[in-house]
Design a protein around this motif. Structure first.
Motif, PDB file in Angstrom:
ATOM      1  N   GLY B 581     -14.778 -25.700  -4.531  1.00 62.37           N
ATOM      2  CA  GLY B 581     -15.261 -24.413  -4.987  1.00 62.37           C
ATOM      3  C   GLY B 581     -16.102 -23.698  -3.955  1.00 62.37           C
ATOM      4  N   GLN B 582     -16.674 -22.571  -4.386  1.00 64.53           N
ATOM      5  CA  GLN B 582     -17.470 -21.771  -3.481  1.00 64.53           C
ATOM      6  C   GLN B 582     -18.809 -21.438  -4.106  1.00 64.53           C
ATOM      7  N   LEU B 583     -19.863 -21.545  -3.289  1.00 66.23           N
ATOM      8  CA  LEU B 583     -21.180 -21.094  -3.705  1.00 66.23           C
ATOM      9  C   LEU B 583     -21.330 -19.679  -3.159  1.00 66.23           C
ATOM     10  N   TYR B 584     -21.734 -18.745  -4.019  1.00 67.20           N
ATOM     11  CA  TYR B 584     -21.719 -17.318  -3.679  1.00 67.20           C
ATOM     12  C   TYR B 584     -23.109 -16.776  -3.964  1.00 67.20           C
ATOM     13  N   VAL B 585     -23.824 -16.363  -2.919  1.00 68.76           N
ATOM     14  CA  VAL B 585     -25.216 -15.954  -3.086  1.00 68.76           C
ATOM     15  C   VAL B 585     -25.399 -14.507  -2.632  1.00 68.76           C
ATOM     16  N   VAL B 586     -26.009 -13.700  -3.492  1.00 65.54           N
ATOM     17  CA  VAL B 586     -26.247 -12.298  -3.180  1.00 65.54           C
ATOM     18  C   VAL B 586     -27.741 -12.015  -3.259  1.00 65.54           C
ATOM     19  N   LEU B 587     -28.252 -11.353  -2.217  1.00 69.28           N
ATOM     20  CA  LEU B 587     -29.654 -10.966  -2.192  1.00 69.28           C
ATOM     21  C   LEU B 587     -29.778  -9.579  -2.814  1.00 69.28           C
ATOM     22  N   GLY B 588     -30.638  -9.448  -3.817  1.00 72.80           N
ATOM     23  CA  GLY B 588     -30.812  -8.161  -4.485  1.00 72.80           C
ATOM     24  C   GLY B 588     -32.069  -7.448  -4.023  1.00 72.80           C
ATOM     25  N   GLN B 589     -32.628  -6.651  -4.920  1.00 67.80           N
ATOM     26  CA  GLN B 589     -33.798  -5.832  -4.595  1.00 67.80           C
ATOM     27  C   GLN B 589     -35.085  -6.653  -4.640  1.00 67.80           C
ATOM     28  N   GLN B 597     -34.786 -10.529  -6.104  1.00 69.68           N
ATOM     29  CA  GLN B 597     -33.682 -10.890  -6.999  1.00 69.68           C
ATOM     30  C   GLN B 597     -32.632 -11.661  -6.223  1.00 69.68           C
ATOM     31  N   LEU B 598     -32.142 -12.692  -6.878  1.00 72.45           N
ATOM     32  CA  LEU B 598     -31.132 -13.518  -6.246  1.00 72.45           C
ATOM     33  C   LEU B 598     -30.050 -13.776  -7.284  1.00 72.45           C
ATOM     34  N   ARG B 599     -28.797 -13.534  -6.911  1.00 77.19           N
ATOM     35  CA  ARG B 599     -27.697 -13.873  -7.832  1.00 77.19           C
ATOM     36  C   ARG B 599     -26.917 -15.009  -7.198  1.00 77.19           C
ATOM     37  N   VAL B 600     -26.714 -16.043  -7.983  1.00 77.23           N
ATOM     38  CA  VAL B 600     -26.026 -17.218  -7.468  1.00 77.23           C
ATOM     39  C   VAL B 600     -24.851 -17.538  -8.388  1.00 77.23           C
ATOM     40  N   TRP B 601     -23.695 -17.744  -7.808  1.00 84.06           N
ATOM     41  CA  TRP B 601     -22.548 -18.206  -8.586  1.00 84.06           C
ATOM     42  C   TRP B 601     -22.026 -19.494  -7.981  1.00 84.06           C
ATOM     43  N   TRP B 602     -21.690 -20.436  -8.823  1.00 89.58           N
ATOM     44  CA  TRP B 602     -20.883 -21.577  -8.368  1.00 89.58           C
ATOM     45  C   TRP B 602     -19.522 -21.388  -8.998  1.00 89.58           C
ATOM     46  N   LYS B 603     -18.497 -21.234  -8.142  1.00 90.85           N
ATOM     47  CA  LYS B 603     -17.158 -20.902  -8.617  1.00 90.85           C
ATOM     48  C   LYS B 603     -16.194 -22.025  -8.278  1.00 90.85           C
ATOM     49  N   PRO B 604     -15.977 -22.932  -9.233  1.00 92.54           N
ATOM     50  CA  PRO B 604     -15.092 -24.065  -8.931  1.00 92.54           C
ATOM     51  C   PRO B 604     -13.668 -23.602  -8.642  1.00 92.54           C
ATOM     52  N   PHE B 605     -13.130 -24.066  -7.560  1.00 90.54           N
ATOM     53  CA  PHE B 605     -11.713 -23.866  -7.181  1.00 90.54           C
ATOM     54  C   PHE B 605     -11.286 -22.415  -7.061  1.00 90.54           C
ATOM     55  N   VAL B 606     -12.256 -21.510  -6.869  1.00 93.94           N
ATOM     56  CA  VAL B 606     -11.891 -20.099  -6.811  1.00 93.94           C
ATOM     57  C   VAL B 606     -11.009 -19.807  -5.598  1.00 93.94           C
ATOM     58  N   THR B 607     -11.189 -20.567  -4.517  1.00 88.76           N
ATOM     59  CA  THR B 607     -10.415 -20.305  -3.301  1.00 88.76           C
ATOM     60  C   THR B 607      -8.920 -20.518  -3.506  1.00 88.76           C
ATOM     61  N   LEU B 608      -8.564 -21.268  -4.562  1.00 85.56           N
ATOM     62  CA  LEU B 608      -7.136 -21.484  -4.837  1.00 85.56           C
ATOM     63  C   LEU B 608      -6.411 -20.161  -5.058  1.00 85.56           C
ATOM     64  N   ILE B 609      -7.138 -19.146  -5.561  1.00 87.92           N
ATOM     65  CA  ILE B 609      -6.502 -17.858  -5.830  1.00 87.92           C
ATOM     66  C   ILE B 609      -5.840 -17.321  -4.563  1.00 87.92           C
ATOM     67  N   TRP B 610      -6.606 -17.317  -3.459  1.00 92.95           N
ATOM     68  CA  TRP B 610      -6.079 -16.722  -2.226  1.00 92.95           C
ATOM     69  C   TRP B 610      -5.207 -17.711  -1.462  1.00 92.95           C
ATOM     70  N   PHE B 611      -5.527 -18.994  -1.601  1.00 87.81           N
ATOM     71  CA  PHE B 611      -4.670 -19.996  -0.996  1.00 87.81           C
ATOM     72  C   PHE B 611      -3.274 -19.888  -1.609  1.00 87.81           C
ATOM     73  N   GLY B 612      -3.228 -19.714  -2.921  1.00 85.03           N
ATOM     74  CA  GLY B 612      -1.952 -19.519  -3.606  1.00 85.03           C
ATOM     75  C   GLY B 612      -1.235 -18.282  -3.083  1.00 85.03           C
TER      76      GLY B 612
END
Lengths: 175, 643
Positions: B581-589, B597-612
């Motif tokens: 998966g991918q850890l996705y971190v965005v710095l906010g205001q 502000q910090l937004r954090v996503w852990w997205k399991p296997f999301v890279t498969l979308i583009w690999f596919g």
């Protein structure tokens, strides 16, 4: 039945074509105007942006006399282009305050030295927060503020020579 | 000088396109068929000239020639060279020039390399190509000249939209355009075949590589565009159903349907009228997409060069070409004899179902995209969002996936259910096992669509490699490998999408330097926030340390970037890719209390979308090579013998 089916695509396309044409005939007004026109300025206090001008707070824009609020930045090329028009407005007796967007004091000083300084007060909006609050989407922009601190008119983009009489007219309207 | 040379080349190319059309017209009308001999050289010369014009524009951008209006308004001398280069097509005029340049090059390629087509159909195809090009030449020369000078020259440029200052975006539009415009070749083939009444298996065989090539580029373009939106816009999603995204998806859906029906036509000589129809629709969708993006009649985050006058011009072209092609279809398709019949249980039937499902999705996306326009015509304003598209296209896409798994396991012409069912046993068992496992661990915690998505993805993944079962893998034709890999790619993408929507963990936090945020099993520590500067931007950058379990920490640097010209802030998300998966971190205001502000996503296997997506394109490439290799080998051998 089969005959009909064959011509169906052309019929459908004609429908879409008419839809597109009607959509084109009445395009929206796409200039982003502030939703605050006609309403009071939100309150804000900004530090000063230039060495020889006082800072700017919203209550100082409601002193009974109509004035202009110019949004500019030293790094903005059209802002330099509109400088002569602002000087002309100042010479016509208009009071102009300004907000410098994402700027540094040395840069503002240099800008004013080079292009002239028509401003009474200049506030520094380092993170564009006031700019966004008053509904401005870019630099330069100029607001006509009536004596009560309400936004009477918004001019988007640089002020050209032809715009000067319009702005003077707007200032007269709110006097 | 360069600008004038470019403009001259463009005018000459336009003149040659006109000549090409006239030659084909007179040549095919009857008596003067010797004129046809000149068509191919003219098409090649036209292609060379328009590509020259495009190279001139690139040169002007790289040199930052501020005496050219287009450069002054869309470039800046401070920009890194890659974005000066990409700035060439990051605007209306430049992208239209890219469009005609690709069309010209494609036309030249059809003139040079097409050998399988009957001569008169070949000529009619080149005539069609010239007719389409002419409209776009007129559009460029009369309504959006890219070579206009400004006097006096600008002091410096206004810059390129910073969102477009990304390596992905430098190559995304050309890839997509190769696909869009490649479909114009299929369109011209269809028009040519209707004119000469030659819709048969040989015609389909000739058209297929062109369709396949365009489709590969479209697939790559859409995949890259989706990944770009995902990491550049900083909202953590990978598909927004924005009108501009839909504008690229619709031609892809049509091209995918066309790709399969053209195979039926080439192999079994069935689906004649339908294939011709799809070829017309596929390119129509490219043009409708261009129109929607350029006219500004729909609001989109990506729409640029919005201008109703240009919209009108494209609309006129749209009416001429698409209306004309549909009229020709109605007039001539009666002359196209019905193709070979087939039984209900057969691969043909599966492909027809595939085509119908793709068409239904296409129709629904088109309606959803245009719905705001329709309601506006009646005085209301609505917007159609992702929920509509997800809910309505999602289930149909899942059914389509099942059909895709079953199709390759059925035989051409006639098959028997008793024979098909054993071939489906393994995927069916896999589906049941996955469904049961998922249901026990995640039922009620994930949505219905992700549940079925994941189940179907795994079953389809198994089924798509089934055609290789019990075969000598080295003897298996490249074309079959291509199909298997492309279908597997669909399953992989679907699995990625389902995992993303089912298992993503999202965390919003306000942190000070030194604070730790936990998301999924990740620990993120904010060390400091400091300003950094790049070529033409400044940014606030967070220095972070992230670790999982007992693993050693890794640094991440999400930024909030500020561009001076034009003034814009962009979010540069920090991505950490792991196998699962991918850890996705965005710095906010920054808040009032000094916390960020910090937004954090852990997205399991999301890279498969583009690999596919990449697998799908690779499958297409293998199929193209497999089909074409024999032709090349024969040609090469003939040449070797002659020498």
């Amino acid at each position: 039945m089969k005959k009909l089916l064959i011509w169906l695509p052309l019929g459908l396309f004609a429908g879409f074509f008419a839809l597109f044409a009607s959509g084109l005939l009445k395009p929206d007004d796409r200039v982003i105007t502030s939703k605050l026109v006609g309403k009071a300025l939100p309150s804000f206090t900004l530090p000063t942006a230039a060495s020889d001008r006082p800072p700017l707070a919203s209550q100082e824009l409601a002193t009974g006399k109509p004035r202009l609020l110019n949004i500019f930045a030293s790094w903005c090329v059209p802002c330099a282009a509109e400088a002569p028009q602002l000087m002309a407005l100042k010479d016509a007796g208009v009071e102009i305050d300004a907000i410098a967007i994402r700027d540094a004091r040395v840069d503002v000083d240099r800008f004013l030295q080079r292009y002239g300084n028509p401003y009474s007060r200049i506030g520094l909006d380092a993170r564009s927060s006031v700019q966004i609050a008053i509904g401005s989407s870019g630099v330069p922009e100029t607001f006509v503020i009536d004596g009560q601190g309400r936004i009477a008119y918004q001019h988007i983009g640089d002020i050209r020579a032809d715009d000067v009489p319009i702005i003077l007219q707007r200032l007269n309207d709110v006097r | 000088m360069i600008a004038e040379a470019g403009l001259a080349a463009l005018w000459l190319a336009a003149a040659l396109a006109l000549l090409q059309l006239i030659l084909v017209g007179i040549g095919l009308a009857g008596q003067r068929s010797e004129l046809l001999g000149a068509v191919r050289p003219v098409a090649v010369a036209q292609g060379l000239l328009v590509v020259t014009a495009f190279i001139s524009l690139i040169t002007l951008f790289i040199r930052s020639d501020m005496s050219v209006l287009l450069v002054a308004t869309n470039s800046h001398s401070m920009k890194p060279w890659l974005y000066k280069f990409a700035g060439t097509w990051g605007n209306h005029e430049g992208s239209m020039l890219l469009w005609v340049a690709v069309m010209g090059a494609a036309g030249a390629a059809v003139a040079l390399f097409e050998r399988a087509l009957r001569r008169d159909t070949h000529m009619a195809t080149l005539g069609g190509q010239a007719a389409i090009s002419l409209g776009f030449y007129a559009f460029l020369l009369f309504a959006s000249n890219p070579f206009t000078r400004v006097d006096p020259p600008a002091a410096d440029g206004q810059g390129l939209n910073p969102l477009l200052q990304d390596p992905g975006l430098a190559f995304h539009p050309p890839t997509l355009y190769l696909g869009y415009v490649g479909l114009s070749v299929a369109f011209s083939f269809a028009v040519g075949a209707l004119l000469t009444r030659q819709v048969d298996a040989a015609f389909a065989g000739a058209m297929r590589p062109w369709v396949l090539a365009a489709w590969i580029f479209l697939t790559l373009g859409i995949t890259a565009g989706s990944y770009w939106a995902y990491y550049e816009l900083g909202w953590g999603g990978w598909w927004f159903w924005d009108p501009v995204e839909n504008a690229s998806l619709m031609p892809w859906l049509a091209a995918t349907a066309l790709l399969h029906s053209v195979t039926v036509l080439a192999t079994r000589d069935a689906l004649r009228a339908w294939t011709v129809m799809l070829a017309v629709i596929a390119f129509s969708m490219s043009m409708v997409g261009t129109f929607l993006v350029r006219s500004g009649i729909l609001t989109s985050v990506h729409a640029f060069a919005v201008d109703p006058e240009r919209g009108t011009f494209i609309l006129v072209l749209l009416g001429l070409y698409i209306g004309g092609a549909f009229a020709l279809f109605g007039w001539r398709v009666g002359a196209v004899r019905e193709g070979a019949p087939f039984e209900l249980v057969s691969r043909e039937t599966m492909l027809v179902v595939n085509n119908l499902l793709l068409s239904v999705i296409l129709g629904l996306v088109l309606i959803g995209t245009l719905y705001p326009l329709m309601t506006e015509a009646f005085g209301h304003k609505v917007s159609v969002g992702a929920p509509y598209f997800d809910r309505i296209a999602g289930p149909i896409a899942l059914i389509l996936m099942i059909v895709m798994a079953v199709g390759p396991l059925t035989r051409w012409r006639r098959d028997r259910l008793v024979d098909v069912s054993p071939r489906l046993a393994i995927p069916a068992v896999i589906a049941l096992v996955v469904a049961a496992t998922l249901a026990t661990i995640a039922w009620g915690r994930i949505g219905v669509l992700p549940f079925f998505g994941l189940t179907i993805a795994l079953a389809v993944g198994a089924a798509s490699v089934a055609p290789l079962w019990k075969r000598n893998l080295r003897r298996t034709p490249l074309f079959t490998w291509g199909m298997v890999i492309a279908h597997l790619g669909c399953a992989v993408s679907l699995a990625g999408m389902a995992c993303d929507s089912a298992f993503t963990v999202e965390k919003l936090a306000a942190v000070r330097p030194g604070d730790i945020v936990e998301a999924a099993d990740w620990k993120l520590r904010l060390i400091q926030i400091a300003p950094v500067a790049g070529d033409n931007w400044t940014a606030l950058q967070a220095d972070m340390e992230v670790s999982r379990g007992g693993g050693s920490p890794v640094s991440l640097h999400p930024q909030s970037r500020f561009f001076a010209s034009p003034p814009t802030t962009t979010t540069e998300a920090a991505l950490l890719t792991r196998w699962n998966g991918q850890l996705y971190v965005v710095l906010g205001q920054e808040g009032n209390d000094g916390r960020w502000q910090l937004r954090v996503w852990w997205k399991p296997f999301v890279t498969l979308i583009w690999f596919g997506g990449a697998l799908i394109a690779l499958g297409g490439l293998l199929a193209l090579l497999g089909r074409e290799r024999r032709g090349w080998l024969l040609k090469w051998r003939a040449r070797a013998l002659a020498a």
